[in-house]
Scaffold this active site. Structure first.
Site: not given
Length: 210
Positions: A138, A120
């Protein structure tokens, strides 16, 4: 949810916010990298408050490494998990100095090899610092993608792969910013603000609020 709906959703989000970006404050790829590392399980607001004090003093791999773990902790102790984050940031600075000429590498494998940097974080840096069409999923994006049925998946990796598949190329660079902001301010976790949502008529959420 079909591709025509998806394109209309993204078109509306683009019309509302043509040039989206992260709410983290940064002036260089390195500042962005450190801010994203610090933002795990913390708010952007709390990170920005800490980096506003840190970056005028130290905003390069060398200067932060010189602070050392304890010196860095003094600036970031208001952020959750600051002990482990300080350790990872110092280790990352050393690797950037030794292996990358003190520059943030524009390379996924090299980024993910840094302590405290996962997929991420690498996606955010590649997208926001270097303009790659990566999609960092997220909790906000995961929620919005599943709730609206835009791109459903049982985990963040599945949602990321579905988004990569269904988002048209013209939207890929900006889509994760739009979805994060939509999840942060409109499609919030406990009670989404459906009545003020610009994509309410396209969303396939079954339990819409007034």
């Amino acid at each position: 949810m079909n591709n025509q709906k998806r394109k209309e959703i993204l078109s509306r989000l683009r019309d509302e916010n043509p040039n989206p970006t992260t709410e983290l404050t940064f002036d260089s790829p390195f500042e962005l990298l450190i801010a994203v590392m610090l933002s795990a399980q913390a708010t952007d607001v709390s990170v920005n408050k800490a980096t506003a004090k840190l970056y005028p003093i130290a905003n390069t791999p060398e200067s932060i490494w010189t602070l050392g773990v304890d010196g860095l902790k003094a600036y970031i102790r208001t952020i959750g998990l600051y002990n482990s984050k300080a350790e990872n940031v110092i280790k990352t600075c050393r690797i950037l100095i030794d292996q990358h000429g003190s520059q943030v590498p524009e390379d996924r494998a090299a980024l993910e090899a840094l302590p405290g940097v996962g997929r991420k974080t690498a996606n955010v840096v590649l997208n926001t610092a270097f303009g790659w069409p990566t999609i960092a999923v997220d909790t906000h994006i995961f929620r919005v993608s599943n709730r609206t049925k835009f791109a459903m998946g049982k985990n963040v990796d599945q949602v990321e792969q579905k988004l990569i598949k269904v988002v048209p190329a013209e939207f890929k660079v900006d889509v994760h910013h739009w979805l994060i902001l939509h999840g942060r301010y409109t499609c919030i976790a406990r009670k989404p603000r459906c009545g003020s949502c610009i994509i309410e008529d396209l969303c396939e959420f079954d339990s819409k609020t007034e």
